[in-house]
Design an enzyme around this catalytic site. Structure first.
Site, mmCIF file in Angstrom:
data_model
loop_
_atom_site.group_PDB
_atom_site.id
_atom_site.type_symbol
_atom_site.label_atom_id
_atom_site.label_comp_id
_atom_site.label_asym_id
_atom_site.label_seq_id
_atom_site.Cartn_x
_atom_site.Cartn_y
_atom_site.Cartn_z
ATOM 1 C CE LYS A 128 -3.809 2.127 2.663
ATOM 2 N NZ LYS A 128 -4.653 2.030 3.819
ATOM 3 C CB SER B 67 -8.474 1.446 5.394
ATOM 4 O OG SER B 67 -8.935 2.655 5.384
ATOM 5 C CB SER C 213 -7.487 4.218 2.530
ATOM 6 O OG SER C 213 -6.783 3.543 3.667
#
Length: 458
Positions: free
Chosen positions: A66, A165, A141
């Site tokens: 990420k 997330s 996210s």
């Protein structure tokens, strides 16, 4: 790969080919690729195997990271134009441990700016889309990580979870997303979070892959305040589910709006879960009513954002999306009383959640109140016929960021081309139990995954 039937170099080339394909162009999961670095890492794995050397448990497996997490020498922009050109000076502990286990990092996966929404559309990288339906968001996210796993580009990716997330994109993309007990997975070496809401963890194809991931990344990082010892292995004993477990279902935690199709799908899945683990169904009914800790969550999250942006120049501040910049505007008006009130609300939430676990061993809810919405956003402002605020679609996930309890999202159904996830939660540091229950459900009710990435949309 371990037996020499396939080379790490071949696995990496397959992954790189997928990233370079029309598939990646359509979903926009990866925003940075280090192809040559991945090839060098794979070559080292193959060389070690050829020489008869010891291989790590994840040797040769390509994975994505990420983009809010750090890899030395890679871009470190947090998906924000305000940090354009910034390069990471160190590798965070999670990624370093995966590399030490032999896994091969191939690049960074897309996130919304500073991880502040449940969809991913940024001026820096454009829009990231759901492999099941290109018009929909993969969630956020950890957006690109979930999309990459769902599309079969990688078998796992890293992510982080400050309000859902990991679990939200797992639900929207039909993969497994695991938020460990807060502090169980180190985030260092210089993680800037102040609120203690955020946990690092995996998005993966199966619960067993999640367990393999966890075996490689837990354990004390002496440079990180609050990190804890590894609880033991996750893979060993994964099939051993204790008898006499008590499971309880709540569709809304007593205060959240939830779409009817989500309620229906997760209620049916809960029935299958009870049968799969031969558990007692503790009828919770309306017995669970969590206090709405939204004000506490907003205050503490505001401080996390301020920690990231407070040193920016005025010109850099202007580059922030207005939805992100408002955090810094609000923090200037906050007081010590606001912070103390937030901590008191958190303590009350933890008291109520602990009482829930006096009644049940595993709490089950929908992972999200809604199914995937438009890829470009905005966040849902109406759920089950009622208006909600920006946080309405996070109300089933963020309580367990505040309380620190481990939670996992498992795919259970579809609606309109979008998967639906079921959330399982258990006591803090009972992460192994949670994965065992999840693995038993997965084995009893296999999820129909895409046989071919984007098969329904070609």
């Amino acid at each position: 790969m371990r037996n020499g039937e396939v080379l790490a170099a071949e696995l990496v080339e397959e992954c790189l080919d997928a990233i370079g394909s029309d598939l990646q162009t359509q979903i926009n999961a990866f925003v940075f690729v280090d192809a040559e670095g991945a090839r060098r890492a794979a070559a080292r794995v193959d060389d070690t195997r050829a020489r008869g050397g010891a291989l790590g448990p994840l040797a040769g497996v390509p994975f994505g990271i990420k983009e809010l997490q750090q890899v030395a020498g890679w871009p470190d922009t947090s998906a924000s134009l305000a940090f354009s050109g910034r390069v990471a000076e160190q590798t965070d502990t999670l990624t370093r441990r995966l590399i030490e286990a032999g896994a091969v990092p191939v690049g960074l996966t897309a996130s919304p700016e500073l991880g502040r929404s449940s969809f991913c559309a940024t001026p820096m990288h454009g829009t990231t889309r759901n492999p099941w339906n290109l018009s929909l968001t993969p969630g956020g996210s950890s957006s690109g990580s979930a999309a990459a796993v769902a599309a079969g580009i990688t078998t796992f990716c890293t992510g982080s979870d400050g309000a859902g997330s990991l679990r939200i994109p797992a639900s929207f993309c039909g993969v497994v997303g695991f938020k460990p007990t807060n502090s169980l997975v180190p985030r260092g070496p210089r993680h800037g979070g102040t609120a203690g809401n955020q946990a690092y963890g995996p998005l993966a194809t199966t619960v067993r892959d999640v367990a393999a991931f966890m075996d490689c990344v837990t354990g004390v990082d002496d440079g990180e305040f609050g990190s804890v010892p590894a609880p033991g292995t996750f893979l060993d004993g994964l099939d051993d589910v204790p008898s006499g477990l008590r499971l309880g279902y709540s569709a809304d935690l007593g205060y959240s709006r939830v779409e009817p199709e989500v309620r229906s799908a997760t209620e049916k899945a809960f029935t299958r879960l009870v049968a799969a683990v031969d558990a007692t169904d503790v009828s919770l009914g309306g017995a669970i009513t969590l206090p709405d800790a939204g004000p506490a969550f907003r205050t503490l999250s505001m401080l996390d954002v301020w920690d990231q942006v407070r040193d920016l120049s005025a010109d850099q501040m202007d580059l922030l999306d207005p939805s992100v910049r408002q955090y810094s505007d609000v923090v200037r008006e906050a007081s010590f009383d606001d912070y103390i009130d937030a901590q008191r609300q958190r303590a009350e939430l933890m008291r109520v959640v602990s009482e829930v676990f006096d009644k049940v061993d595993v709490l089950v809810t929908p992972a999200t109140p809604v199914t995937a919405f438009a890829a470009e956003g905005p966040m849902p402002r109406r759920i089950d016929g009622e208006d909600v605020d920006h946080w309405g679609s996070l109300r089933l996930t963020y309580p367990f960021n505040l309380s620190g309890h481990p939670a996992i999202s498992l795919p259970v159904s579809h609606d309109g081309g979008s998967p639906i996830g079921m959330q399982l939660v258990t006591r803090r540091f009972a992460d192994q139990l949670l994965l065992r229950v999840a693995a038993r459900f997965e084995a009893a009710a296999p999820w129909r995954r895409l046989a071919e990435p984007m098969a329904d949309h070609r």
